[in-house]
Design a protein around this motif. Structure first.
Motif, PDB file in Angstrom:
ATOM      1  N   ALA C 138      -8.989   2.659   7.813  1.00 37.06           N
ATOM      2  CA  ALA C 138      -7.643   2.449   8.112  1.00 37.06           C
ATOM      3  C   ALA C 138      -7.428   1.465   9.897  1.00 37.06           C
ATOM      4  CB  ALA C 138      -7.267   4.588   8.251  1.00 37.06           C
ATOM      5  N   MET C 141      -8.489  -1.940   8.951  1.00 38.68           N
ATOM      6  CA  MET C 141      -6.392  -2.716   7.988  1.00 38.68           C
ATOM      7  C   MET C 141      -5.334  -2.665   9.752  1.00 38.68           C
ATOM      8  SD  MET C 141      -6.205  -0.226   5.193  1.00 38.68           S
ATOM      9  CE  MET C 141      -4.655  -0.851   4.410  1.00 38.68           C
ATOM     10  N   GLU C 146      -2.833  -5.020   9.059  1.00 39.51           N
ATOM     11  CA  GLU C 146      -1.974  -5.083   7.637  1.00 39.51           C
ATOM     12  C   GLU C 146      -1.139  -3.898   7.621  1.00 39.51           C
ATOM     13  OE1 GLU C 146      -5.614  -4.178   4.885  1.00 39.51           O
ATOM     14  OE2 GLU C 146      -7.327  -5.672   6.222  1.00 39.51           O
ATOM     15  N   LEU C 147      -0.806  -3.118   8.986  1.00 40.23           N
ATOM     16  CA  LEU C 147       0.532  -2.572   8.811  1.00 40.23           C
ATOM     17  C   LEU C 147       1.678  -2.607   9.806  1.00 40.23           C
ATOM     18  CD1 LEU C 147      -2.348  -0.622   8.228  1.00 40.23           C
ATOM     19  CD2 LEU C 147      -1.104   1.629   9.274  1.00 40.23           C
ATOM     20  N   ARG C 257      -0.961   9.959   9.148  1.00 38.80           N
ATOM     21  CA  ARG C 257      -0.511   9.117   8.105  1.00 38.80           C
ATOM     22  C   ARG C 257      -0.090   8.359   9.546  1.00 38.80           C
ATOM     23  NH1 ARG C 257       3.404  13.848   5.538  1.00 38.80           N
ATOM     24  NH2 ARG C 257       2.631  15.108   7.105  1.00 38.80           N
ATOM     25  N   LEU C 265       0.082   4.891   4.838  1.00 39.40           N
ATOM     26  CA  LEU C 265      -1.525   4.767   5.101  1.00 39.40           C
ATOM     27  C   LEU C 265      -1.511   6.956   5.090  1.00 39.40           C
ATOM     28  CD1 LEU C 265      -4.180   2.650   6.312  1.00 39.40           C
ATOM     29  CD2 LEU C 265      -4.087   5.077   6.700  1.00 39.40           C
ATOM     30  N   TRP C 267      -4.440   9.701   5.206  1.00 40.58           N
ATOM     31  CA  TRP C 267      -5.710  10.484   4.686  1.00 40.58           C
ATOM     32  C   TRP C 267      -5.607  11.279   5.003  1.00 40.58           C
ATOM     33  CZ3 TRP C 267      -9.944  12.652   8.478  1.00 40.58           C
ATOM     34  CH2 TRP C 267     -10.559  12.777   7.776  1.00 40.58           C
ATOM     35  N   ILE C 275      -7.994   6.950   0.974  1.00 34.43           N
ATOM     36  CA  ILE C 275      -6.941   6.584   1.709  1.00 34.43           C
ATOM     37  C   ILE C 275      -5.876   5.816   0.638  1.00 34.43           C
ATOM     38  CG2 ILE C 275      -5.614   4.636   2.746  1.00 34.43           C
ATOM     39  CD1 ILE C 275      -8.423   4.131   4.377  1.00 34.43           C
ATOM     40  N   TRP C 277      -3.029   3.951   0.489  1.00 39.27           N
ATOM     41  CA  TRP C 277      -2.047   3.154   1.412  1.00 39.27           C
ATOM     42  C   TRP C 277      -0.749   2.394   0.462  1.00 39.27           C
ATOM     43  CZ3 TRP C 277      -0.342  -0.220   4.719  1.00 39.27           C
ATOM     44  CH2 TRP C 277      -0.005  -1.450   4.577  1.00 39.27           C
ATOM     45  N   SER C 278      -0.123   2.321   0.940  1.00 41.85           N
ATOM     46  CA  SER C 278       1.654   1.876   0.054  1.00 41.85           C
ATOM     47  C   SER C 278       1.621   1.080   1.099  1.00 41.85           C
ATOM     48  CB  SER C 278       2.310   3.227   0.320  1.00 41.85           C
ATOM     49  OG  SER C 278       1.814   4.175  -0.081  1.00 41.85           O
ATOM     50  N   PRO C 279       1.942  -0.300   0.713  1.00 37.70           N
ATOM     51  CA  PRO C 279       2.959  -1.586   0.887  1.00 37.70           C
ATOM     52  C   PRO C 279       3.571  -1.064   1.130  1.00 37.70           C
ATOM     53  CG  PRO C 279       0.580  -2.076  -0.927  1.00 37.70           C
ATOM     54  CD  PRO C 279       1.397  -0.925  -1.415  1.00 37.70           C
ATOM     55  N   SER C 284       1.845   2.085  -4.419  1.00 41.68           N
ATOM     56  CA  SER C 284       0.976   2.920  -3.710  1.00 41.68           C
ATOM     57  C   SER C 284      -0.348   3.210  -4.360  1.00 41.68           C
ATOM     58  CB  SER C 284       0.762   4.451  -3.198  1.00 41.68           C
ATOM     59  OG  SER C 284       2.404   5.134  -2.540  1.00 41.68           O
TER      60      SER C 284
END
Lengths: 371, 371, 371, 371
Positions: C138, C141, C146-147, C257, C265, C267, C275, C277-279, C284
């Motif tokens: 996380a 990322m 990436e987030l 979150r 994201l 965990w 994890i 991960w919801s782009p 998800s």
């Protein structure tokens, strides 16, 4: 509706589902085996007095003569009576939705299929779980080749509501395990075939061959309360089915897992608004009912927005919605047929054949038996 | 340790598990088939130079002559070599933990069991998942009669890591499906027997009879990559097993469900710190590792407080802890035996017999075959 | 190790974690406040007699004079003693890993940070959950963008183990809510800061300002057993924290979150190997520890293959592994510093400041208070 | 029905829910702001031509003069119009169910509450999630003292459907964050108050005081898209609320956790057929909709058997069923009132007050503000 009066679990489900989208109305019924109770229940359920019948025969005769005769007759009576009732309504030109199991033996089911074809009626068997939007998404994905060739389908429908040792003496449960009343199979015919139908529905194949292992876990039962089936589908896909009525703690036992060359997919009735989709070599993703990008048939069967749960009644309502479309098409003179979304009499027949083949296989110690 | 050098997945697990509780030290090894790599890896892994051996024979001879000879030899070499190595170490009086599958055929396994008895050595086969505290809680519950007579055990160990159509050409995977290297079974011998062992371990029964359905889903494979077994255990309990290597999206496939007269119980490796326990007629409850009220064997196998997860390495460490206690007892002249918590050579033999019987059954189209 | 003798929960975790990868050995200790028990426990735990000390002062003096002095001293004593012990070891040039909370007040923490810099020692505070591979995934990322810009972090660490109304009289729990022994905060300092540290660790920001609402739910408590914090991180990200010790039924309460411009994201310690991960705008997906495609720091912190669970001890072992690398680098004359993966004294200081600011804010009815 | 024509999400839900149990029929409507579209939609939706109105005023006048005037008027128009429409129908003696948020300001809500009392009408506000059977089970458990004194309620309703940075330009979303159209609050008034209402509904307390932290995460927004509230309920119970519209990946964000002296309880809309109930000192258990032993109000709100999921529409139908009972009672001359199960205008007023107090608190940097 024939059967399904007050006290019937499935009767409520049919009435709610049929009326949910405003396509059908509950207009007439002979809802109990006892004419007096049937009349009383019908009135309680809001039927007009002149369409509340004491017996299905009375209903059949009266409705035949009405210009506003029923568009669809739902048959939700005990299993052993399906054949006679369905045949009579079919014979008189009605469209019919029959509860499962369709009939007690193959010959009966074949006759109904034949009759339905001859009459060109709209006919369904209530494998209602196939109405879930995400089950239909799964079917559409398989059909579009997104899973690749399907290798294995793992199906299960297991609950624990017949697990008490003294259930053998409980009259409400005992009849289910009595061959005279229930036919040749108990939990497979009652629960397992829902999962098996759904597996075949999704992958678009029929059952070719089975090897079965039945067990009667509660002493005194003559029919099986736990069963495993190994399956070969028509295109060679392998099926694995477990069904049980003694699986204490299992509530939401209806689960389908499909494994293809290009990925794996899981749907569970416990979380019916989602599919877990695992493309080969990538991380698993959760597809949500109501999300964009779903196949049209899944998108179309949704009523409320993403994130809020729909349940079993909405799934059943999709079956009724399909039937309504088929009735309308038939009335407009259009041929309906193989492309219908709802399970028809041929699905009912297939499952009766599976039950017969599995019963024979289990008696022959698991011998592979054609369906 | 024999085998398990750098690059081996299971080698790391053994070293960490053996040393976790400070009971064993990693003291000597012949960790690779290539003597040069074995030496280098041993040094890298912290072995003293004089106990880093090029071959297991060299190791055997040298260790036999030491006063501080190894308390326990872990054999983590390719399956086909287990028999010869284990026999040699047993013959020289060592205690041995062997990776599974124990041997490639029943005769070899029987000889090792016989030899282990004769030598009165402490001998284990690494069905390591039986070390999870909550698996042991399940066993203790079954043993204490809390489940009543056990009716059905549903087991599964399914993953999707051998699902690529081109895996048939991948040398790292291909050998697993080649009878010459892997023996008569692939996914059952590799994965399925873990679940099957665990089922029998919990209910305290051995496998009496099996009916199997093997499938090779990826073209070009000679051994099965998906299998279903129907089982009768020694006291009549029914078993259902599904194991697969082509179940794309399944990660944590090791799941055991036990259904008894008094309730149902579920354990999944995905959530190894919990059991779902459903007493008949009551709501399901979640039993937590570390909670009060667990059976002593479950309480004893915990290292960290309730609410924080333990994992697979801690489960394996419990096996090593059991072995240490057995070694100490043996040294003190105490008889060990049937009451041991860890899986011994007889468990290894039983699973080899199951693999043989299942393979035969599948070839005979599912014929029930005694184990 | 100072503290952490038999009966200590955290002592076991440190010993297992430190030794798991074979990098450290447990070599010396003063493991109990009672010298006699400390000696006895040390021997029981396998320490050599000459390095089993009665007091930490004795240990300090003896170890200073050894050529094989300890590489790292773990301080796992009651909170109020951390400052004095850590300062003394630092002063003599030892590397130190201190349990959390670091110190009871900011001045002490600042002095230790200053001293650690001056001595150029390797110093850590055991926010050990930051060692989980997927927590590090996380962080990687977030760090890689990436987030997108992170908008909101929702953190929680809530359990129910101090929920009994009569816990106020239980001496094992009472001290935690007694300002004389526990300092100015109970559940925030004990549990909440783990989640808060993890939030900041992942997004790479420090806490700038807090608004707090403390509550003492069990009568008779002077310190909070339930708290909510609103947070502004240094780059403007919003934080929401809930922590509790009276949340009956919550076991695995550590959840993070993260919601950024490009996705969300989650965990949870309950499922630490994954994890979610919801782009943004996509479905998800579940990222698995051990899968290909993870960031190197997550891949590197794994010991066993995908699909088998690792737990808290493995996370802690990653912290020890980081410390070992830092000690080795320091010994080799390399500068270590801001790029270290493990939480250092500055993280400890930051959390002490947060506790102080939150306590003040809650007393001032939620007034926003700089950290 | 006023509003809720084709294209409206909530309109479908009202029509299905109202008619599900056969208690109400959809008989008349002015379903769109555009009279022509309203007429067309009404016909499409099955309304008789003479009861398909172009405007709500037209509908009011026509219905007043009918002997079969509507039993209940559902108002599902944009928020800013609720006040005027509801007042007019109330004034003419109709019963009304109003969508939430009830009104844009407190004065309006107070006037409607006053008018409803004066007219003795049956009046509801659609906090429809309080119709879930297991939410009602929670309320009944709290009310029966099974949780003991409730200490803390943790509520959340968070989704990610307004998270795109360019949503600020999307007209379908933009208006929600425009104070002129949406009032003083966005995500709290739209989503958060559902969770907050449910918390108070279950524990039987009203909100006394709030401290709020609003944030606008997407640039260009004037109203909050993420908010946290700290709450004191009327009997001293502590509340924690998080609500968000930028929480990407959150679907089923409506979750309520209740922690009392005797245990903790969790309900999530994602699994609406279950409650997790954790009695103090015992293991957590899963209570299932449809199981025996539930409180009558939970048992009564169920339509299908245990193990098959009900969803949001069935919850809404329970609200309509309650309203139907209240209308019937009123017609029979019985006083209804405080004992009603459905949320009335006073609940609507309370939530408008909370929104106002929270908005003020957030502007005053979290100052505790009475409701």
């Amino acid at each position: 509706m024939v059967g399904g009066g007050l006290g019937s679990q499935i009767g409520v489900a049919h009435r709610v589902a049929a009326c949910m989208d405003g396509l059908f109305e509950f207009s007439a019924g002979a809802v109990d085996i006892d004419p007096a109770k049937g009349h009383a229940d019908g009135i309680d359920l809001g039927l007009p007095k002149d369409r509340t019948y004491g017996t299905w025969r009375e209903m059949l005769h009266a409705e035949m003569q009405r210009s506003d005769r029923l568009d669809l007759v739902t048959v939700a009576t005990p299993n052993a009576t399906h054949f006679e009732i369905v045949r009579a309504f079919l014979d008189s030109g009605f469209n019919v939705l029959c509860e499962k199991p369709f009939t007690l033996d193959v010959a009966e089911a074949e006759e109904l299929v034949r009759l339905a074809r001859e009459k060109e009626s709209v006919c369904g068997v209530n494998f209602g779980f196939s109405g879930y939007p995400m089950v239909r998404q799964a079917k559409a994905m398989a059909n579009a080749g997104e899973l690749g060739r399907v290798r294995v389908v793992v199906m299960e429908f297991a609950h624990g509501f017949h697990a008490r040792s003294d259930d053998a003496d409980n009259p409400r449960i005992r009849w289910r395990y009595d061959p005279k009343q229930a036919g040749q199979s108990a939990v497979l015919a009652d629960a397992g075939i829902h999962a098996l139908h759904m597996g075949g529905y999704i992958i678009g194949q029929s059952v070719a061959e089975v090897s079965a292992d039945f067990a009667s876990c509660v002493q005194g039962r003559l029919l099986e309360d736990d069963a495993a089936l190994q399956i070969r589908f028509s295109d060679g896909t392998i099926g694995r089915l477990w069904t049980s009525a003694i699986a204490v703690g299992q509530m939401h036992g209806l689960t389908i897992r499909i494994f293809g060359e290009k990925g794996g997919l899981r749907w569970r009735q416990e979380e019916p608004n989602q599919i877990i989709w695992s493309p080969l070599g990538e991380s698993s993703r959760t597809l949500e009912r109501g999300a964009s990008g779903l196949h049209p048939i899944a998108a179309g069967g949704s009523r409320i927005p993403i994130g809020h749960p729909e349940g079993m009644l909405e799934a059943f309502a999709n079956i009724y919605s399909d039937l309504h479309a088929a009735v309308a098409a038939a009335r407009a003179g259009e041929r309906t047929g193989a492309t219908e979304d709802f399970p028809g009499f041929s699905a009912g027949l297939e499952m009766v054949r599976v039950v017969q083949a599995a019963t024979a296989s289990s008696k022959n110690r698991g011998q592979w038996t054609p369906v």
